[in-house]
Enzyme design. Structure first.
Site: not given
Ligand code: ADP
Length: 447
Positions: A158, A164-165, A200-201, A235, A287, A291, A337
């Site tokens: 990550k 936003g994925g 991250e796992k 995402h 995270e 906002r 949405r």
């Molecule tokens: P962003 O800020 O890009 O939206 P996030 O960290 O909030 O990223 O993660 C977005 C989505 O990605 C999460 O809602 C989940 O669906 C998936 N995700 C994130 N981290 C993990 C993880 N460690 N394991 C499995 N899915 C994950």
């Protein structure tokens, strides 16, 4: 209290904020790009200022223009909505320097939570459980391999600055890790200008559960319960519920209180969301969003608390108007949405709305900013509105959503409404038995 607020956003959220300001007796200033001249938020505001041409970088993200608009109109505060400048610490700092209030947290809190590595470290210090992973950024392939072996595959690479994925890559095994590292780095560099990444796992069947909080910067903080936002495509959330149906009352109160405690300790000011993945009875922080979120209405609906009111009050220096023991959860709410997109291919579908008839009736709220004869411009996000339903039970909310979807008419452009009409007949949606991968699998099987 402020007497005039500038809303630095567009679409349904600009209108949402404008409505709260009007109710509080605050004058509103809308800003807009050239093409948005006839947008509803512009028509309904007391004053409006054109802040630049159509591309968002030259208008809704144009800080000097927005500052000038504040100056011309005498606005004392800016509400940034979501997206655009809402999580831009520099913007918050510049406003502060110009003695204009930012309706949101301090620049310092935005910047801590904007860096996912710093956010995770802060969360850990505050006693918030996190996903197992690297202790900060990973600097080399060999270090990444060592950590991945310890936490076990699959792992997710990550970007520290991600959102936003983007900048997120999955590695199923050691062979895939090098490529995942390189692509996550280059994607992050291109999108955000920083290439720091961490590991991250990868959780296999988690649900996305988040906690809505509000603080007043004086050490008071409350949580407004949980939301389940597991139904995601790429995402991006498309369907949200409050409270999260998979949690017991004890689990809801426990995770909520952990977050509210963190808010009090941080002296956090404004609305925010702690996002978690939830698997086998455990919560893992991923995270914090500093906002207002797209899905905030479901929390408002079950608590009868106007989150935007509270945001404005605390930004004006007042204390929170609510205490935790006054927050009660009533019934169940679901939001879908409505995007101007093809419901099969998800290609954007901008253009003229020939006919528009929103759903209504008991337990239905529509937050939208379109009207018959409105032309959806191709330059911005495809979200045109949100349909929010409420019922005494989840089952009642589902019945109401089915009815409201049948009533809703948007002609002239394609929307995601038909997708929800299909989803609501799926047994696993009806029973609430879905995780973050459910929607992608469902869509892949339909092809
Ligand atoms: P962003 O800020 O890009 O939206 P996030 O960290 O909030 O990223 O993660 C977005 C989505 O990605 C999460 O809602 C989940 O669906 C998936 N995700 C994130 N981290 C993990 C993880 N460690 N394991 C499995 N899915 C994950």
């Amino acid at each position: 209290m402020f007497s005039k607020v500038l809303i630095a956003n567009r679409g349904e959220i600009a209108l949402r904020i404008l409505r709260a300001c009007k109710e509080l007796g605050i004058q509103t200033v809308a800003v807009h790009s050239t093409i948005d001249e006839n947008a509803m938020h512009v028509k309904l505001a007391d004053e409006s200022v054109c802040i630049g041409p159509n591309p968002a970088t030259e208008s809704y993200l144009n800080i000097p223009s927005i500052l000038a608009a504040c100056e011309i109109t005498g606005a004392e505060a800016v509400h940034p909505g979501y997206g655009f400048l809402s999580e831009n610490a520099r913007f918050a700092r510049i406003l502060e320097e110009h003695k204009i209030s930012f309706i949101g947290p301090s620049a310092e809190h935005i910047s801590i939570m904007g860096d996912k590595i710093e956010a995770k470290n802060t969360a850990l210090k505050l006693g918030i459980p996190c996903v197992p992973g690297s202790d900060g950024a990973v600097n080399s392939e060999s270090e990444a391999k060592k950590i991945a072996k310890e936490i076990g595959y699959p792992v997710l690479v990550k970007a520290a600055s991600g959102g936003g994925g983007r900048g997120m890559k999955l590695a199923m095994n050691e062979k895939e890790l090098d490529t995942a590292l390189a692509t996550a780095r280059s994607e992050a560099k291109a999108a955000f200008g920083h290439d720091a990444v961490y590991l991250e796992k990868y959780l296999l069947k988690p649900r996305h559960i988040e906690v809505q909080i509000i603080g007043d910067g004086k050490g008071n903080g409350v949580h407004l319960g949980t939301r389940d936002c597991s139904l995601q495509r790429r995402h991006q959330k498309i369907w949200e519920e409050a409270l999260a149906p998979s949690l017991s009352v004890e689990e809801t109160n426990k995770i909520g209180e952990i977050c509210a405690k963190a808010v009090r300790k941080l002296k956090y000011s404004g609305a925010g969301t702690f996002e978690f993945l939830y698997e086998n009875g455990e919560f893992y922080f991923i995270e914090m969003n500093t906002r207002l979120q797209v899905e905030h209405p479901v929390s408002e609906r079950i608590t009868n608390i106007d989150i935007v009111y509270e945001q404005i009050r605390v930004a004006a220096g007042e204390e929170l108007s609510i205490k935790q023991n006054e927050v009660t959860f009533w019934g169940h709410a679901i939001e879908v949405r409505i995007n101007a997109e093809d419901p099969e291919t998800f290609m954007p579908s901008p253009g003229l709305i020939k006919h528009y008839h929103p759903a209504g009736g008991v337990g239905v709220r529509v937050d939208a900013a379109v009207y018959q004869g409105y032309k959806i411009p191709p330059f911005y996000d495809s979200l045109i509105g949100k349909l929010i339903v409420h019922g005494r039970t989840r089952n009642e909310a589902i019945m109401r959503l089915r009815r409201a979807l049948d009533e809703f008419v948007v002609d002239g452009v394609k929307t995601t409404l038909p997708l929800f009409q299909r989803l609501i007949e799926e047994p696993e949606i009806i029973s609430g038995d879905y995780d973050i991968h459910w929607l992608e699998k469902y869509l892949a099987n339909k092809e």
